[in-house]
Design a protein around this motif. Structure first.
Motif, short mmCIF file in Angstrom:
data_model
loop_
_atom_site.label_atom_id
_atom_site.label_comp_id
_atom_site.label_asym_id
_atom_site.label_seq_id
_atom_site.Cartn_x
_atom_site.Cartn_y
_atom_site.Cartn_z
N PHE A 1 58.71 65.24 -31.13
CA PHE A 1 60.35 65.70 -31.10
C PHE A 1 60.40 66.48 -29.83
O PHE A 1 61.60 66.62 -29.36
CB PHE A 1 60.47 66.60 -32.13
N SER A 2 59.39 66.98 -29.04
CA SER A 2 59.53 67.49 -27.66
C SER A 2 60.06 66.32 -26.87
O SER A 2 61.02 66.59 -26.15
CB SER A 2 58.24 68.05 -27.23
N ALA A 3 59.46 65.26 -26.82
CA ALA A 3 59.57 64.13 -26.01
C ALA A 3 61.13 63.79 -26.27
O ALA A 3 61.80 63.15 -25.21
CB ALA A 3 58.72 62.95 -26.15
N TRP A 4 61.69 63.80 -27.40
CA TRP A 4 63.06 63.40 -27.99
C TRP A 4 64.07 64.62 -27.13
O TRP A 4 65.28 64.02 -26.91
CB TRP A 4 63.15 63.42 -29.46
N SER A 5 63.52 65.57 -26.63
CA SER A 5 64.54 66.55 -25.77
C SER A 5 65.68 67.04 -26.40
O SER A 5 66.80 66.83 -25.98
CB SER A 5 64.85 65.89 -24.51
N PRO B 1 57.53 76.11 -31.33
CA PRO B 1 56.80 75.37 -30.23
C PRO B 1 57.78 74.26 -29.48
O PRO B 1 57.75 74.13 -28.29
CB PRO B 1 55.53 74.81 -30.79
N ILE B 2 58.43 73.61 -30.37
CA ILE B 2 59.39 72.54 -29.78
C ILE B 2 60.22 72.96 -28.80
O ILE B 2 60.84 72.57 -27.77
CB ILE B 2 59.91 71.57 -30.84
N ALA B 3 61.14 74.31 -29.34
CA ALA B 3 62.11 74.98 -28.46
C ALA B 3 61.38 75.29 -27.02
O ALA B 3 62.07 75.23 -26.29
CB ALA B 3 62.47 76.13 -29.16
N VAL B 4 60.32 75.91 -27.13
CA VAL B 4 59.44 76.30 -25.67
C VAL B 4 59.46 75.15 -24.86
O VAL B 4 59.62 75.20 -23.71
CB VAL B 4 58.32 77.22 -26.09
#
Length: 297
Positions: free
Chosen positions: A9-13, A139-142
């Motif tokens: 989900f971090s890669a999904w931006s 963590p995804i937010a950061v």
């Protein structure tokens, strides 16, 4: 276990992350009528008293100030981060306070810029919690360069005068059905595999599937609508559930309106997912993205 979730989900931006927590502003409204909301306040609302004292600001003042600071880009140094964390706590948004806290290196996580030792201890405790906020959302937010989470839960439903003992008995009877038994067995089968590599991701895939949504409805709200108690408690329960989810989706839609064309990751308990999709699908300027391909990459 959560690393694959965070990475995908971090890669999904995402541009926004919506979470199943109550906003400080809604909770402050509810505090004005404790006779109606006392139970929900104690269960779902963050106690801002310590942060209010430390910051010298109430929820409304802290909310206005943190929004102003973020708009002005005041996130550049450790002092900014510590101050922002305090303001988010005073605003009743501990999840967003944790986001600011996670940006700091360990050496800068200290009682400065208005933060007390007790509040530092609370933030450190939240950092170590096993919850969707501490392990996934923050963590995804950061990793995505975001400054906050967006609290969209809505526990301000008022049911009127209710015989809660009879209400509970009626719902428990409705939920005692084959579909509920199947859900329990499916869950137990997934949980029994959690020690194996990739099993946590597999659990997420299962709980986001259309098959899960259909079984959840059959075991829960569908069964509640069919129960025949004199007080019509099943139908009253579904009224609560639909109202809550409508308000949650309305809260998300409001946030999306801040930046049309942006991406929102909505992290919520699995039973809400089908309702989120049904209501969001009615929005004119919202495109739903299927989560399963992201989880399967």
């Amino acid at each position: 276990m959560v690393a694959p979730i965070v990475e995908r989900f971090s890669a999904w931006s995402p541009n926004f992350i919506a979470v199943e927590t109550m906003s400080g502003l809604t909770c402050e409204m509810m505090r004005q009528m404790p006779s109606r909301y006392a139970s929900s306040l104690s269960r779902f609302c963050y106690d801002t008293s310590s942060a209010t004292t430390a910051a010298g600001l109430n929820v409304f003042e802290a909310t206005a100030l943190i929004e102003e600071r973020l708009a002005d880009g005041q996130t550049e140094n450790a002092s900014d981060r510590r101050r922002n964390a305090l303001l988010f706590l005073a605003a009743g948004e501990p999840g967003s306070a944790l986001v600011q806290w996670l940006y700091l290196p360990q050496s800068e996580r200290s009682a400065q810029d208005g933060l007390t030792e007790a509040l530092v201890g609370e933030l450190e405790g939240r950092r170590e919690q096993q919850s969707e906020i501490s392990l996934i959302a923050a963590p995804i937010a950061v990793r995505s360069g975001l400054q906050r989470l967006w609290s969209v839960d809505a526990q301000d439903f008022y049911a009127g005068a209710t015989d809660w003992e009879a209400y509970g008995a009626a719902l428990n009877a409705a939920w005692d059905n084959p579909a509920s038994q199947q859900r329990a067995e499916d869950r137990e089968a997934l949980y029994s595999l959690l020690a194996e590599p990739g099993a946590f991701l597999q659990m997420y895939q299962a709980s986001n599937s259309p098959e899960f949504a259909a079984l959840a409805y059959e075991s829960d709200w569908g069964a509640a609508l069919a129960e025949q108690s004199q007080g019509q408690y099943g139908r009253r329960y579904v009224a609560y559930w639909e109202t809550r989810n409508l308000r949650m989706v309305a809260n998300m839609r409001e946030v999306l309106g801040r930046s049309p064309g942006s991406r929102m990751l909505a992290i919520v308990g699995e039973s809400h997912k089908a309702y989120y999709e049904a209501y969001l699908a009615q929005m004119r300027d919202v495109e739903l993205i299927d989560v399963l391909p992201i989880l399967e990459e």
